[in-house]
Design a protein around this motif. Structure first.
Motif, PDB file in Angstrom:
ATOM      1  N   UNK A 155       0.833  -1.205   0.000  1.00  0.00           N
ATOM      2  CA  UNK A 155       0.000   0.000   0.000  1.00  0.00           C
ATOM      3  C   UNK A 155       0.868   1.255   0.000  1.00  0.00           C
ATOM      4  N   UNK A 164       1.036   4.094  -2.799  1.00  0.00           N
ATOM      5  CA  UNK A 164       0.887   5.533  -2.540  1.00  0.00           C
ATOM      6  C   UNK A 164       2.047   6.318  -3.141  1.00  0.00           C
ATOM      7  N   UNK A 165       3.259   5.804  -2.914  1.00  0.00           N
ATOM      8  CA  UNK A 165       4.439   6.492  -3.452  1.00  0.00           C
ATOM      9  C   UNK A 165       4.360   6.581  -4.970  1.00  0.00           C
ATOM     10  N   UNK A 207       1.809   6.880  -6.744  1.00  0.00           N
ATOM     11  CA  UNK A 207       0.860   7.922  -7.156  1.00  0.00           C
ATOM     12  C   UNK A 207       1.557   9.280  -7.283  1.00  0.00           C
ATOM     13  N   UNK A 208       2.639   9.429  -6.545  1.00  0.00           N
ATOM     14  CA  UNK A 208       3.382  10.696  -6.597  1.00  0.00           C
ATOM     15  C   UNK A 208       4.688  10.539  -7.365  1.00  0.00           C
ATOM     16  N   UNK A 248       7.092   8.572  -6.741  1.00  0.00           N
ATOM     17  CA  UNK A 248       8.229   8.528  -5.829  1.00  0.00           C
ATOM     18  C   UNK A 248       8.629   7.101  -5.469  1.00  0.00           C
ATOM     19  N   UNK A 291      -7.367  -2.013  -4.210  1.00  0.00           N
ATOM     20  CA  UNK A 291      -6.903  -0.787  -3.574  1.00  0.00           C
ATOM     21  C   UNK A 291      -6.139   0.072  -4.572  1.00  0.00           C
ATOM     22  N   UNK A 324      -6.924   3.762  -5.789  1.00  0.00           N
ATOM     23  CA  UNK A 324      -5.934   4.795  -5.518  1.00  0.00           C
ATOM     24  C   UNK A 324      -5.588   5.590  -6.793  1.00  0.00           C
ATOM     25  N   UNK A 352      -8.374   7.914  -7.693  1.00  0.00           N
ATOM     26  CA  UNK A 352      -8.340   9.126  -6.870  1.00  0.00           C
ATOM     27  C   UNK A 352      -7.325  10.128  -7.423  1.00  0.00           C
ATOM     28  N   UNK A 353      -6.166   9.623  -7.823  1.00  0.00           N
ATOM     29  CA  UNK A 353      -5.143  10.503  -8.398  1.00  0.00           C
ATOM     30  C   UNK A 353      -5.685  11.231  -9.631  1.00  0.00           C
ATOM     31  N   UNK A 407       1.208  18.053  -0.283  1.00  0.00           N
ATOM     32  CA  UNK A 407       1.811  17.002  -1.096  1.00  0.00           C
ATOM     33  C   UNK A 407       1.078  16.840  -2.435  1.00  0.00           C
ATOM     34  N   UNK A 430       4.121   9.197   4.861  1.00  0.00           N
ATOM     35  CA  UNK A 430       3.391   8.240   4.011  1.00  0.00           C
ATOM     36  C   UNK A 430       2.207   7.616   4.734  1.00  0.00           C
ATOM     37  N   UNK A 443      -1.447   8.042   3.343  1.00  0.00           N
ATOM     38  CA  UNK A 443      -2.255   6.846   3.115  1.00  0.00           C
ATOM     39  C   UNK A 443      -3.630   6.971   3.758  1.00  0.00           C
ATOM     40  N   UNK A 454      -5.730   9.564   1.920  1.00  0.00           N
ATOM     41  CA  UNK A 454      -6.214   9.066   0.621  1.00  0.00           C
ATOM     42  C   UNK A 454      -7.355   8.072   0.795  1.00  0.00           C
TER      43      UNK A 454
END
Lengths: 88, 183
Positions: free
Chosen positions: A16, A20-21, A23-24, A26, A48, A52, A55-56, B142, B164, B168, B171
């Motif tokens: 997860x 998330x990373x 999405x950016x 990173x 998920x 995710x 959402x981005x 961010x 993070x 998380x 989000x």
């Protein structure tokens, strides 16, 4: 067994975070590769991940902006000053 | 009964991004938007005594901002202010500008209000209001400002792994909220 070990090596919460990373932009190459393997094996994380990314895209589509901090600072001061005057 | 109260010193932190995004889609000019928001805050302070607590603080601020936006379009549409509409009031005791001082907070949900709910950006900000204020701020820095992880960590004095975790949670909450209210 080998497969299972690999799967455990990268658990869902780690996946997860990587997601998330990503999405950016990173997540590094290694993290991206591990994420891919995990997603191939884990349906929950696939769900998920799709959510995710959606959402981005939504956030990008919304063209949201924040006010510059210097404006906010100016407004805060204005309000503070006026508010004090109103009360006297 | 007043369910809602005003706390002007928190207006900027709580509502300025919302007001800004509300305005920018309507006037399409950053400078003008900033001026209108500044005027809105000042007008709100002036008419704070008329706030009855029926609407939420934000709804009330938006109702003032709406009038400011309408006013702005009247001004630019009128040559030398010929068609400018000034609504003034005067009675035995008082005199002044209605727009500035008499804004009440009737709770009327018009078709337009319903439409506003459909604005994606505002829906996102709306959802962010329901999560921890500091987390929302970090998420915005961010995601909307696109700030560097390192910069945010320094700004808020947190570690990257804290960041993070916060991102998380934000989000996840945001996705759930949008699924409920937007789709």
């Amino acid at each position: 067994m080998g497969k299972k070990l690999k799967f455990l090596f990268f658990d869902c919460s780690e996946a997860a975070t990587c997601c998330d990373k990503a999405q950016y932009e990173e997540a590094n190459l290694f993290e991206k590769a591990k994420l891919r393997i995990h997603l191939a094996l884990c349906k929950t994380c696939r769900k998920f991940s799709a959510r995710n990314s959606r959402l981005t895209h939504l956030i990008k589509d919304s063209k949201l902006e924040t006010c510059p901090e210097e404006k906010k600072k100016k407004w805060r001061e204005e309000i503070k000053k006026e508010f004090a005057e109103e009360r006297t | 009964m007043s369910a809602n109260t005003l706390d002007p010193n928190k207006w900027v932190d709580k509502y300025s991004d919302y007001l800004f995004n509300y305005t920018i889609v309507r006037v399409n000019n950053r400078e003008v938007a900033n001026d209108l928001i500044s005027e809105t805050f000042l007008a709100a302070l002036k008419s704070a005594k008329n706030f009855k607590g029926e609407a939420s603080e934000r709804t009330w601020l938006i109702s003032i901002l709406k009038r400011k936006i309408i006013d702005y379009y009247r001004k630019i549409n009128s040559r030398k202010g010929k068609a400018e509409v000034k609504i003034k009031y005067s009675d035995d005791y008082n005199e002044g500008e209605w727009l500035e001082e008499q804004v009440a907070d009737q709770f009327d949900r018009s078709a337009e209000d319903e439409m506003e709910n459909n604005e994606l950006g505002l829906a996102i900000l709306d959802c962010l209001e329901s999560i921890n204020e500091k987390h929302a701020e970090i998420f915005k820095r961010k995601t909307i400002d696109g700030a560097d992880t390192e910069a945010i960590c320094n700004e808020f004095n947190i570690t990257p792994s804290n960041l993070w975790v916060i991102i998380h949670r934000a989000r996840t909450a945001l996705a759930a909220c949008l699924e409920k209210n937007w789709f």
